[in-house]
Every structure is written in structure tokens, then in C-alpha cells.
Write an enzyme that holds these catalytic residues in place. Sequence first.
Site: not given
Length: 548
Positions: A217, A271, A274, A298
Site C-alpha cells: 500500500k 513517519s 505512524v 525507517e
Amino acid sequence: MNESMSQGFFKVPDPVNEPVLSYAVGSKERKLLQQALQAALAVQVDIPMYIGGEAVRTEHQIAIRPPHAHKHVLGYYHYGDKSHVQAAIDAALKAKEAWEGLPWEERAAIFLRAADLIAGPYRYKLNAATMLGQSKNAFQAEIDSACEIVDFLRFNVRYMSEIYAQQPPVSPRGSWNRVEQRPLEGFVFALTPFNFTAIAGNLPTSAALMGNVVVWKPANTQVYAAHVLMEVFREAGVPDGVINLIYTDGPEAGEVIFKHRDFAGIHFTGSTAVFQQIWKTIGENIHRYRSYPRIVGETGGKDFILVHRSADVKVAATAIVRGAFEYQGQKCSAASRVYIPQSLWPELKDLIVRDVESFKVGPVDDFTNFINAVIDEKSFDKLAKYIDAAKQDSDAEILVGGTYDKSEGYYIYPTVIQAKRPDYVTMCEELFGPVLTVYVYEDGKWGEILEVIDNTSIYALTGAVIARDRYAISEATHALRHSAGNFYVNDKCTGAVVGQQPFGGARGSGTNDKAGSMINLLRWVSPRTIKETFDPPTDYRYPFMEEK
Ligand SMILES: NC(=O)c1ccc[n+]([C@@H]2O[C@H](COP(=O)([O-])OP(=O)(O)OC[C@H]3O[C@@H](n4cnc5c(N)ncnc54)[C@H](O)[C@@H]3O)[C@@H](O)[C@H]2O)c1
Ligand SMILES: N[C@@H](CCC=O)C(=O)O
């Protein structure tokens, strides 16, 4: 089921970094890229999801608009819901056995072909998609959607073969010890960010290369180039169901994926907030899974450049302006906090302000523009808010920039803030845009500033020291050893190259599994050790128990 086996120890081609084309005036590549841009602007593309090889369309279509020209529609993508997430998982699991049984050299050949397709016939189409969809200038697109993704694909094939070649060094007489690298049991979820087409391509393909099946996604703002990548993967021969591309709401996808028994791992870039949410969700669902999922992420950064009083000011100024403003500061590696000694400040300030004032800002099809738009309105509004606050704040002064305009595109004019305190908000938080904050320190406080840098943010992604004094370089390298996963001496803190500087940070910046390295690929396999005994014992008794 595919039961074919390798019939040789194959040596893969030696990888070399894809050369970066210049796009100089009059060059062949400039003409071809301009043609690709015109072709993309002349039509509206219809972008389906790909699930099990089927192009899937829905009633819910979303317009894709260039961030620098948001009145133009490049096309529409078909937005899915939970049922599409479930269908993508089912398709992946269906494809698993055949993919896993395919000899590794066949997988290698598919991804090497994908690399050559991108380096050749798809180069301009993919660069144009990245330029228009993500607002990158020609050079920034070239280093991303041509060179970096090609390098990921070629170098990962080499690293895969090296992983397979690693075998236990000792097999005592009468036995053979060997290790096989099994793909994970289940499917891998690749959740990719907006800012690099190369990263969007690397996260699903690195796991697939190691024999895994993938649900991918991308970020909604990167769908345009993701679609072209999928076209390449399909043409290169990635079988149906091995990489399933869906466009859905992130949390909605998470609700299906993180509760699935066969969820085997997540390959994430995005981020920190998240990623931390995802990690928590996986923890809450840990009892559901067949195995402990691999969590590779990352994430954000608050990357620094530290200038020492021995620095060459021109080297420092160039590292600062390129490190902070290329691609509008929307690289996880971008310099966003800079520490400058009082003695060099007057000269450096002039150079930085002069360079920033000289930047041309505008759309990507005018190749003279150095700065383009930020990715979307949400990012524009967030950056404008920080700039407005800095204008009001007595702890900050705007030295250059400080303006913005979203009438045609999401333009934030490159801005340099001078902070009076090293813990001023824009010295600490990731803004992810063309806003740089400078703190001027007293020359004698070098030791203190090293501590400040190490303690200012939760991140540890990239950083640089600019100095000529070797003692200062050595001291900074040691004192800041945990402050950055990619550290530079006398260079900007961006622009890591696959095969040269494996990329990734620690602390709040991620799991540091180094994209484009063997370390990363090892996360997508689960080794099995096989010991075979050629002349096994047939009596349980030890020799000393035998009676004479
Ligand atoms: N460290 C690195 O290598 C690296 C590289 C590139 C970008 N980044 C970071 O990525 C960020 C910018 O990218 P972005 O804006 O696309 O990041 P993002 O975190 O907003 O989105 C990343 C992906 O997660 C999805 N997502 C968002 N919220 C979600 C949720 N609650 N549940 C599940 N999925 C969700 C998005 O749709 C997207 O596909 C920056 O913080 C930057 O530093 C890091
Ligand atoms: N590899 C890129 C970082 C990508 C992050 O967004 C660099 O080093 O600048």
C-alpha cells in the site's frame, strides 16, 4: 506446485551504480524527459489496483493532481476498502507456494530485468510520473526514480546471493551442516511513503526477492509513480499475486492486516508516529499470529549539520543549502537544524542567505526551477503555521523566506530561521519541508554543543560535521556516534547511495535495518539449519560402556 531446483551455483552480475544523467540543455535525455512530461500531461490516466494479477476498479475514484499545479488532473485512481485488503492477502497466500518453490536465480532474473527496464525503456516515464505526482525537479527524480531504485534492485540481487552462499564453516567428518534461508511463513505488508519512488519500489521488491509474497500500500500522494512501478514489475515477470498493489486508507488496511494469522512482517517507511502506532497494534495482536512478525521501519529525522570554527565556509554553506532544501527538504535525511560558531556566522549567514535568495521556485516542467511545491495542502498548512509562529516569536527571527502561496501549487518559499535557543521548537520537531533553523553557538562551547545535538531530539537518522581540524572531526564522530545512523564528514547529510552508504537511523528514526544492504534482506528470511549424518550411530551406549 513448482518443484524445480537450481542446477548450479550461479554468480550474479556484478552490480554497479546506475549513472546519473545530467539533463543538460541540448542533451538527448532532456528531450526524452520533456516528451514524457508532455505525454503525461496530455491524458488522464486510469489507475486500478492490482490484486492477484487482476486490475481492480471501484466506484470510488480519486483525482491525482500535481502538487505544483493542483488545478490539473493527471488521472484517477480506484480507491479500495477492507474487502480489497482481504482479497490482496488471499491472492498473496495463493501465490506463495509456487513463488517460494521457484529457484532463486529465476527471482534474481525477474528483478534484474526490472532494473534494466527502469534504466532503459521506462526511465523517462517513471521520472515524469515522479516529477508530476510528487513535485520533484528533473535531477531529484533522476537520482530517485531512475538511479536509486535500479541500484536497490541490482545490489539486492547480489546481497541475496551472498546470503545464500553463507554456510556453516564446519561440517565434521561424517556429516554435512547446511543452512537454507526460508521465506517467512505468511505474507509481508509493504507500507510506503510519498517522498521517494525508490523506497516505494524497494519495500515490496526486497521482501519478494527473498521469496515472500507481498501486499503493498503506497501513500496516496505517490500512487501515480507506484502505478508505473507496478507496470514494470508485471512486464519484468513478477507472477500474479506475488506483489498486490492496493490503494486504501492506511488504518483501514491495518485493521485487516494486523489481525491476520498469516501476517509475517511489515516493511515500513514513513513517519515515526505512524510506525509507533503500528508497533503497538502488532503487540496487542501478538497472540493471533503464526510467528513473531518482522517489524522493519525507517522513520522520521531531525537531521543536523555541525560547523566547527575550522570549517571552510564555502563547503559549509553548500552542504547546508543543498542538504536542507533539495526536494523542498522533504527527505528524511534533510538538514533541518544547523549549529554555527559565532566566529564564522557573519560570513556564513551572507552565503546562505545569498544562495537561498537565488533559488528559483516553480513547477517541475520549467527545468530552471530548483525548488518545487510541497506534497499536499496538509503539509503546506502545517509548514505555514510554524513559519507564522516564528514570525511572532521573540525566540526566533526569519532571515530569509517566510512566505507561502497555495493559489496554483503548494509553494512554501525556502525559509531560514535563526533560533535564539537551541531547544526552540523548529530545532526539535520534524517539519518535513523547506524550513531550516540555525543556532549560533559561542566558539568556546564546542563540547557543550555536541551534548546539545545528541540530546535535542528523539531522532537519530543523519548528521554531518564540517571541519578541517582533525581533532574536532574525531571528537564529533565519537560524541555523536548514537545521534545519526548515517554520519557525514565535510559533506551534506543527504544523498546516500545504495552499495556505498547503507541507509537508516536508530532511536526514534527506526529499526536501522539499513535499506539497500544484506542486513535488510536478512529480515525477510527465516533460516533453517539442516544437519545430515552420513554414518549414524546404531547403539545408544557410549564406547566407554562397552564390556571387554
Ligand atoms: N528513515 C527513512 O529512511 C525515511 C525515508 C523516507 C521517509 N521517511 C519519513 O517518512 C515521513 C514522510 O512520509 P509520509 O508522509 O508518506 O509518512 P506517513 O507516515 O504519513 O505515511 C507512510 C505510509 O503509512 C500510511 N499510513 C499513514 N497513517 C497510517 C496509519 N495510521 N495506519 C496505517 N498506515 C498509515 C500512509 O498512507 C503511507 O502509505 C517523514 O517522517 C520522513 O522522515 C523516512
Ligand atoms: N537515501 C536518501 C534518503 C531517503 C529519505 O527520504 C538520502 O540519503 O537522502
